[in-house]
Design an enzyme around this catalytic site. Structure first.
Site, PDB file in Angstrom:
ATOM      1  N   LYS A 212     -15.700  16.508  10.599  1.00 26.68           N
ATOM      2  CA  LYS A 212     -16.017  16.234  11.405  1.00 26.68           C
ATOM      3  C   LYS A 212     -17.114  17.530  12.346  1.00 26.68           C
ATOM      4  O   LYS A 212     -16.074  18.447  12.775  1.00 26.68           O
ATOM      5  CB  LYS A 212     -15.778  15.206  12.852  1.00 26.68           C
ATOM      6  CG  LYS A 212     -15.665  14.394  12.407  1.00 26.68           C
ATOM      7  CD  LYS A 212     -15.214  13.077  13.171  1.00 26.68           C
ATOM      8  CE  LYS A 212     -14.797  11.643  12.858  1.00 26.68           C
ATOM      9  NZ  LYS A 212     -13.278  11.599  12.454  1.00 26.68           N
TER      10      LYS A 212
ATOM     11  N   THR B 232       0.782  -1.783   0.289  1.00 30.06           N
ATOM     12  CA  THR B 232      -0.062  -0.073  -0.434  1.00 30.06           C
ATOM     13  C   THR B 232       1.186   0.968  -0.382  1.00 30.06           C
ATOM     14  O   THR B 232       2.531   0.922   0.216  1.00 30.06           O
ATOM     15  CB  THR B 232      -1.034  -0.055   1.096  1.00 30.06           C
ATOM     16  OG1 THR B 232       0.080   0.390   2.622  1.00 30.06           O
ATOM     17  CG2 THR B 232      -2.201  -1.542   1.469  1.00 30.06           C
TER      18      THR B 232
ATOM     19  N   TRP C 243     -21.147  14.532  10.998  1.00 31.02           N
ATOM     20  CA  TRP C 243     -20.034  14.087   9.342  1.00 31.02           C
ATOM     21  C   TRP C 243     -20.751  14.569   8.482  1.00 31.02           C
ATOM     22  O   TRP C 243     -21.774  14.478   7.653  1.00 31.02           O
ATOM     23  CB  TRP C 243     -19.235  12.635   9.507  1.00 31.02           C
ATOM     24  CG  TRP C 243     -19.082  11.684  10.653  1.00 31.02           C
ATOM     25  CD1 TRP C 243     -18.438  12.355  11.423  1.00 31.02           C
ATOM     26  CD2 TRP C 243     -18.600  10.452  10.475  1.00 31.02           C
ATOM     27  NE1 TRP C 243     -18.563  11.279  11.851  1.00 31.02           N
ATOM     28  CE2 TRP C 243     -18.174  10.172  11.500  1.00 31.02           C
ATOM     29  CE3 TRP C 243     -19.029   9.502   9.645  1.00 31.02           C
ATOM     30  CZ2 TRP C 243     -18.201   8.717  11.828  1.00 31.02           C
ATOM     31  CZ3 TRP C 243     -18.927   8.205   9.735  1.00 31.02           C
ATOM     32  CH2 TRP C 243     -17.632   7.669  10.904  1.00 31.02           C
TER      33      TRP C 243
ATOM     34  N   GLU D  49      -5.723  -4.277  -1.127  1.00 32.70           N
ATOM     35  CA  GLU D  49      -6.361  -5.027   0.277  1.00 32.70           C
ATOM     36  C   GLU D  49      -6.782  -6.015  -0.458  1.00 32.70           C
ATOM     37  O   GLU D  49      -7.559  -6.911   0.322  1.00 32.70           O
ATOM     38  CB  GLU D  49      -6.511  -4.564   1.564  1.00 32.70           C
ATOM     39  CG  GLU D  49      -5.210  -4.289   2.600  1.00 32.70           C
ATOM     40  CD  GLU D  49      -5.658  -2.756   2.460  1.00 32.70           C
ATOM     41  OE1 GLU D  49      -5.613  -1.775   1.024  1.00 32.70           O
ATOM     42  OE2 GLU D  49      -4.880  -1.636   3.365  1.00 32.70           O
TER      43      GLU D  49
END
Ligand code: ADP
Length: 550
Positions: free
Chosen positions: A447, A194, A452, A339
């Site tokens: 936030k 990654t 959110w 992944e």
């Protein structure tokens, strides 16, 4: 690895391991004359067939044997999309060694780190990366040989690289008579790190089984929809997440393959699309920017290009509109991650959507798509409780399936699963028909006052403005609300817009508390090694930024 109990009555079918070598053997035998065309670093176009590729992949396997590479050992590549890289995909994995693709856009220190972490034995690289290898070679302690992927005439006269070999010479001195070894399908086949925006990169270690299953599933009509009638040009790089599995799925589909090499600018891509009759392509949004700009500016049309998959970061609706409405190209919006090999979802309509208005259909296609068979997903709240699939409720996105990692290479990061599910780090909604919409990375979400704010929505709105080329939204610390959105904008060359007009553009498009507090115009956005905006860098750069007081 989990093992499962046998049944007293087992099926009576042939037991044949799912190995990557079976894909090249199938392609060479059943689609032997199909072409692989590559724009080479040397500048010219190279063409040969699947059958030729198989022969040279076998030579690679032989050469590795000669270099003393054992089953399970890692062999690295630093290379563009091209036929030699493809030969390594099959030659390395087919021989039982592990293909470790390295992203050349990583910092040299990171490259040396992952080479050492992977304990790479041999490193193959394209001519472009000769200067890079000159820098990192001394720090790659496990590498016994560096192989320049070119002919003898390109070998440097003087070099500091120890044990530098020539790819073409290596192949010429290795026989194409080679029988692929048979082994457990769960053996490691390839390794991709990654990009490590936080901390060191971690390796996703794919198995033969996971790669073959991913290739089957991703090629299906609800996924990438690749068939023997296609000509495929993967813009998405073979040095990151196996070019979304295309080097496998294209071959098992019998499609013609066209590799762009290092020439990823709009003009070079357009010319290759037209010259080779490309019907299908795949890439991240930033590469399409260049191609679209070139085609629009020169008033060009595409004569064969029919479908593209866009993923890796959110496809802006404005980009989808241009591709679909102006050029008549079907856009499949896909989502996945390193992944996940990487494909998780792809956006195609279902029968019941066909009677909807164009706008309603477009709203569905703008989402990140529907799970493909093999991937299960769910959204959960902070306590891990599963949330409703209503298209509104958002939560942490978890996935499971046979091509999703169970742990990182060398167990870096420890136990990563939550009750058998992999936490993606994305925040998303899922609607009643199973379409996923990514709201944000959880670390990028803003936030504000206990709520959110998803930055992808705000960026998409900004990019629908004609004067906006690129946009990124980040949270700025706020004494009352915790964080408030700041919009960073790169203007389209030749266009202008004021801060006030851009903010007014948001009115009526989002809830009032989602409105950005401010806009800052910048020349360029910092891009990471996989073509994504580096919001951590932007947050760093704008730390302490004074938002206007309302
Ligand atoms: P890295 O940049 O570390 O290599 P990946 O290439 O694995 O990471 O990227 C995975 C992440 O990219 C996903 O978790 C998601 O946040 C983002 N992503 C991928 N596809 C999309 C998409 N279509 N829309 C929005 N975000 C996406």
């Amino acid at each position: 690895m989990t093992s499962y109990p046998a049944s007293p009555v087992m099926g009576q079918m042939m037991s044949q391991p799912l190995l990557i070598s079976t894909i090249i053997d199938f392609a060479a035998r059943h689609f032997g004359e199909v072409e692989i065309v590559s724009r080479r670093v040397e500048g010219d176009l190279h063409r040969y067939t699947y059958r030729d590729c198989q022969g040279r992949a076998k030579r690679v396997a032989h050469a590795l044997q000669g270099l003393g590479v054992q089953i399970g050992e890692r062999v690295a590549t630093l290379a563009w999309n091209g036929y030699r890289h493809m030969e390594l995909y099959y030659g390395v994995s087919g021989s039982g060694a592990v293909l470790h693709t390295i992203n050349p856009r990583l910092h040299p220190e990171q490259i040396a780190y992952i080479v050492n972490h992977a304990e790479d034995q041999v490193l193959f690289f394209d001519l472009t990366f000769l200067p890079l290898i000159e820098v990192v070679a001394a720090h790659c302690s496990t590498v016994k040989a560096f192989v320049l992927m070119a002919g003898h005439e390109r070998m440097p006269e003087h070099t500091s690289i120890p044990n530098l070999l020539c790819y073409e010479e290596l192949l010429a001195s290795s026989s194409a008579e080679y029988v692929w070894p048979q082994f457990d399908e769960n053996a490691a086949a390839s390794l991709c790190y990654t990009s490590g925006t936080t901390g060191n990169p971690k390796g996703a270690l794919y198995s033969h089984r996971s790669s073959v299953l991913h290739a089957y599933a991703s090629a299906m009509p609800n996924g990438l929809n690749v068939s023997a009638r296609d000509t495929v040009l993967p813009v998405v790089p073979m040095f990151h997440v196996n070019a979304w599995g295309l080097p496998y799925s294209v071959l098992l589909s019998g499609a013609k393959m066209v590799f762009p090499g290092a020439a990823l600018d709009g003009k070079s891509l357009y010319e290759l699309f037209e010259a080779e009759g490309v019907t299908f392509s795949a890439g991240v949004p930033t590469v399409w920017l260049g191609l679209i700009n070139h085609a629009v500016q020169n008033d060009l049309t595409f004569s064969t290009f029919r479908r593209t998959v866009i993923g890796g970061s959110a496809c802006p609706p404005a980009m989808m509109d241009v591709l679909m409405d102006r050029f008549g190209i079907e856009v499949v919006h896909a989502w996945g991650m390193t992944e996940m090999s990487p494909l998780g979802t792809a956006g195609v309509l279902q029968a019941k959507h066909l009677s909807l208005s164009k706008d309603a259909q477009r709203k569905i296609l703008q989402k990140q798509g529907h799970a493909i068979f093999g991937v299960d997903m769910k959204i959960v709240d902070d306590d891990g409780v599963e949330l409703a699939w209503d298209g509104v409720t958002y939560g942490h996105l978890l996935v499971k399936g046979p091509w999703i990692i169970a742990s990182y290479f060398k167990d870096e990061g420890g136990d990563v699963l939550q009750d058998g599910w992999f936490p993606t780090g994305d925040v998303a909604t899922i609607d009643g028909d199973g379409y996923l919409q990514i709201t944000d990375r959880s670390k990028d979400v803003i936030k504000s006052g206990g709520e959110w704010i998803g930055t992808i929505d705000l960026e998409n709105i900004a990019m629908a403005h004609p004067a906006v080329l690129q946009a990124a939204c980040i949270g700025i610390a706020h004494p009352k609300w915790d964080e408030r959105p700041l919009l960073l904008v790169v203007k389209r060359p030749g266009f202008d817009v004021s801060r006030e007009d851009l903010l007014a553009f948001f009115i009526g498009k989002v809830a009032k508390f989602w409105m950005p507090d401010d806009v800052s115009f910048i020349d360029a956005l910092p891009m990471g090694a996989t073509g994504k905006i580096q919001k951590n860098k932007l947050r760093e750069q704008y730390r302490g930024y004074q938002l206007p007081t309302a």
